[in-house]
Write a protein that holds these residues in place. Structure first.
Motif, PDB file in Angstrom:
ATOM      1  N   GLY A  11      -8.130 -12.183  -5.371  1.00  0.00           N
ATOM      2  CA  GLY A  11      -7.593 -11.710  -6.637  1.00  0.00           C
ATOM      3  C   GLY A  11      -7.453 -10.209  -6.637  1.00  0.00           C
ATOM      4  N   THR A  12      -6.300  -9.718  -6.198  1.00  0.00           N
ATOM      5  CA  THR A  12      -6.098  -8.268  -6.064  1.00  0.00           C
ATOM      6  C   THR A  12      -5.111  -7.775  -7.112  1.00  0.00           C
ATOM      7  OG1 THR A  12      -4.413  -8.660  -4.350  1.00  0.00           O
ATOM      8  CG2 THR A  12      -6.671  -8.269  -3.618  1.00  0.00           C
ATOM      9  N   GLY A  13      -5.451  -8.017  -8.367  1.00  0.00           N
ATOM     10  CA  GLY A  13      -4.608  -7.570  -9.473  1.00  0.00           C
ATOM     11  C   GLY A  13      -4.895  -6.129  -9.851  1.00  0.00           C
ATOM     12  N   SER A  34      -4.270 -13.181  -2.221  1.00  0.00           N
ATOM     13  CA  SER A  34      -3.622 -13.142  -3.527  1.00  0.00           C
ATOM     14  C   SER A  34      -2.439 -14.094  -3.453  1.00  0.00           C
ATOM     15  CB  SER A  34      -3.138 -11.723  -3.873  1.00  0.00           C
ATOM     16  OG  SER A  34      -2.243 -11.257  -2.880  1.00  0.00           O
ATOM     17  N   ALA A  40       0.210  -7.298  -2.437  1.00  0.00           N
ATOM     18  CA  ALA A  40      -0.957  -6.783  -1.710  1.00  0.00           C
ATOM     19  C   ALA A  40      -0.562  -5.883  -0.543  1.00  0.00           C
ATOM     20  CB  ALA A  40      -1.798  -7.945  -1.201  1.00  0.00           C
ATOM     21  N   TRP A  50      -4.817  -9.863   5.122  1.00  0.00           N
ATOM     22  CA  TRP A  50      -4.374 -10.855   4.128  1.00  0.00           C
ATOM     23  C   TRP A  50      -4.354 -12.249   4.746  1.00  0.00           C
ATOM     24  CZ3 TRP A  50      -0.515 -14.458   3.345  1.00  0.00           C
ATOM     25  CH2 TRP A  50      -0.328 -14.896   2.018  1.00  0.00           C
ATOM     26  N   VAL A  68     -10.183 -13.493 -10.561  1.00  0.00           N
ATOM     27  CA  VAL A  68      -8.926 -14.172 -10.848  1.00  0.00           C
ATOM     28  C   VAL A  68      -8.720 -14.243 -12.362  1.00  0.00           C
ATOM     29  CG1 VAL A  68      -8.895 -15.400  -8.655  1.00  0.00           C
ATOM     30  CG2 VAL A  68     -10.098 -16.412 -10.581  1.00  0.00           C
TER      31      VAL A  68
END
Length: 290
Positions: A11-13, A34, A40, A50, A68
């Motif tokens: 979860g790379t928001g 993600s 990303a 990744w 997330v």
């Protein structure tokens, strides 16, 4: 500098990306997942690796952080096909930083223990600014010995890190945080609306009231965005509504009435219905000035 870990981050928001950057800066090996790889790319360029599923990340990691959107997303990344539990090795530590249900935090902790893993629930507060500056407030539930192991990593991106108690205590503490913010946001918006009607220069007003008894994080950090009509998300309205719903559900179970939170939900629901879900929570000002 902390000892080097092989870290998974799912979860790379808005906030997760900044946390990953702090971990990379400390020269940890960071494996990320993600749903959209393109989002990303910046982290990949900085050295993050990744993967196409949460499970692949878990296979490569000694500790897995998750951040997330919703409780159903948490369920999916932990218990679903190609998820964390299906693919982690014995001894792996999992840390859910999503603001989620206390009952789900307990479920994760119990399952982790049954497969010889360790788990913490560690939701955060401080928004995009806190994540960028590495000053997040981190509220932690779970085994205290596990907390001690992870503390050096928390210190990489957190400024106020407090152990709250057994599994679920971190999530309950985050509900307290969100309840305080929800009603405070109403007060901030009403102060600005009043000041405008009175013909005052709002930036000058904020100079006076931000450091007095009315001071709050929202007044100092979000009120200036309201004045600039900056609705960019430090924290999405859609996610704030999710948190409010969780808090109200938990309050109902405890037979506790929270009329201020009910009012905040009604106001944010109205904005959500008008298409504001992807705006920051400070867009509540539009309830007064639209």
């Amino acid at each position: 500098m902390t000892n080097k870990w092989s870290i998974g981050f799912i979860g790379t928001g808005v906030m997760g990306a900044s946390i990953v950057k702090h971990l990379l800066k400390e020269e940890h090996e960071v494996h990320i997942y993600s749903r959209t790889k393109a989002k990303a790319e910046n982290l990949i360029e900085l050295g993050a690796k990744w993967y196409g599923t949460a499970g692949e990340v878990a296979q490569e990691s000694d500790i897995v952080f998750t951040m997330v959107g919703y409780p159903q997303d948490v369920e999916e990344v932990y218990f679903g096909d190609h998820g964390i539990f299906e693919n982690s090795k014995v001894g792996t530590i999992v840390v859910d930083m999503t603001t989620s249900q206390p009952t789900l935090a307990k479920k994760i902790a119990e399952h982790a223990k049954s497969v010889q893993m360790e788990a913490l629930d560690a939701p955060v507060s401080g928004g995009d600014i806190g994540a960028q500056n590495g000053t997040l407030s981190i509220m932690v539930g779970g085994d205290k010995a596990t907390f001690a192991k992870v503390l050096p990593l928390f210190e990489v991106f957190g400024g106020n890190i407090v152990y709250q108690g057994e599994a679920g205590a971190g999530q309950h503490t985050k509900m307290c945080n969100q309840i305080a913010i929800a009603t405070n946001m109403i007060g901030v918006c009403e102060a600005i609306a009043y000041g405008k009607k009175a013909g005052l220069d709002i930036n000058t007003v904020l100079e006076s009231i931000s450091t007095g008894a009315a001071g709050s994080w929202s007044l100092s950090n979000l009120a200036p965005r309201m004045v600039r009509d900056d609705k960019e998300p430090g924290f999405y309205i859609k996610h704030f509504l999710k948190d409010i719903r969780i808090a109200l559900e938990e309050a109902k179970l405890m037979e506790l009435k929270l009329p201020g939170l009910v009012l905040a939900k009604q106001m944010y629901d109205e904005l959500s219905a008008e298409g504001y879900d992807d705006n920051g929570t400070q867009a509540l000002i539009d309830y007064y000035v639209k």
